[in-house]
Scaffold this active site. Structure first.
Site, PDB file in Angstrom:
ATOM      1  N   ALA A  41      27.341  54.697  61.663  1.00 38.34           N
ATOM      2  CA  ALA A  41      28.510  53.921  62.096  1.00 38.34           C
ATOM      3  C   ALA A  41      29.774  54.769  62.108  1.00 38.34           C
ATOM      4  CB  ALA A  41      28.716  52.716  61.190  1.00 38.34           C
ATOM      5  N   GLY A  46      30.788  58.839  55.336  1.00 39.66           N
ATOM      6  CA  GLY A  46      29.791  59.876  55.600  1.00 39.66           C
ATOM      7  C   GLY A  46      29.751  60.302  57.055  1.00 39.66           C
ATOM      8  N   CYS A  47      29.826  59.341  57.946  1.00 33.91           N
ATOM      9  CA  CYS A  47      29.760  59.638  59.377  1.00 33.91           C
ATOM     10  C   CYS A  47      31.011  60.385  59.827  1.00 33.91           C
ATOM     11  CB  CYS A  47      29.568  58.357  60.180  1.00 33.91           C
ATOM     12  SG  CYS A  47      28.010  57.529  59.760  1.00 33.91           S
ATOM     13  N   THR A  48      32.145  60.041  59.229  1.00 41.11           N
ATOM     14  CA  THR A  48      33.382  60.762  59.540  1.00 41.11           C
ATOM     15  C   THR A  48      33.269  62.202  59.062  1.00 41.11           C
ATOM     16  OG1 THR A  48      34.702  58.746  59.455  1.00 41.11           O
ATOM     17  CG2 THR A  48      35.878  60.838  59.130  1.00 41.11           C
ATOM     18  N   SER A  51      30.907  64.158  61.392  1.00 40.57           N
ATOM     19  CA  SER A  51      31.482  64.372  62.724  1.00 40.57           C
ATOM     20  C   SER A  51      32.630  65.374  62.682  1.00 40.57           C
ATOM     21  CB  SER A  51      31.954  63.037  63.305  1.00 40.57           C
ATOM     22  OG  SER A  51      30.842  62.170  63.459  1.00 40.57           O
TER      23      SER A  51
END
Length: 155
Positions: A41, A46-48, A51
């Site tokens: 998401a 974590g995804c930030t 990325s």
């Protein structure tokens, strides 16, 4: 859960909308190596982290002839907000039906805080210039993952 991909497998073809709603296909990237990463998401910690780490390595990856593409189940509008907020310049693709996620074995049962849930399995694939899987990483950790990929690529 669908079958996990192995090195040498043909990478499943896809065409998905990016953050602007424009279609992006794997076929259009043929001739370049591609890091295709799947994340649960946009705008989550974590995804930030993952990325932003990819963004920070884009210069070296590009110099090595490697493109980066991220895929999540988020709608294009959320991906556009994520891209703007974090200054991301590589394509973020929307797979709300999880069809491409499933084709890559990146969607299914996983453990989250000790409970079994169904969702996106953080996974990354290195696809060669001919469209075959070079490396498949499943259940990766967001922190340190990009550094590991860079080491594996020798950059």
């Amino acid at each position: 859960m669908s079958e996990r991909l192995q090195p040498g497998d043909v990478a499943p073809e896809f065409e998905l909308p990016d953050a602007d709603g424009s279609p992006v296909s794997l076929a259009a990237l043929r001739g370049k190596r591609v890091i295709l990463y799947f994340y649960p998401a946009a705008m989550t910690p974590g995804c930030t982290k993952e990325s932003v780490d990819f963004e920070g390595s884009l210069g070296e990856l590009d110099a090595a002839g490697v493109a980066v593409v991220g895929v999540s189940p988020d709608k294009p509008a959320k991906l556009a907000k994520f891209r703007e907020k974090e200054g991301l310049t590589f394509p973020l693709l929307s797979d709300p039906d999880a069809e491409v996620l499933k084709a890559y074995g990146a969607y299914g049962e996983k453990k989250l805080y000790g409970k079994v849930v169904v969702g996106v399995i953080r996974s990354t694939f290195l696809i060669d210039a001919d469209g075959r899987i070079e490396k498949a990483y499943y259940n990766v950790k967001a922190t340190g993952h990009v550094d590991r990929l860079r080491r594996d690529l020798g950059i």
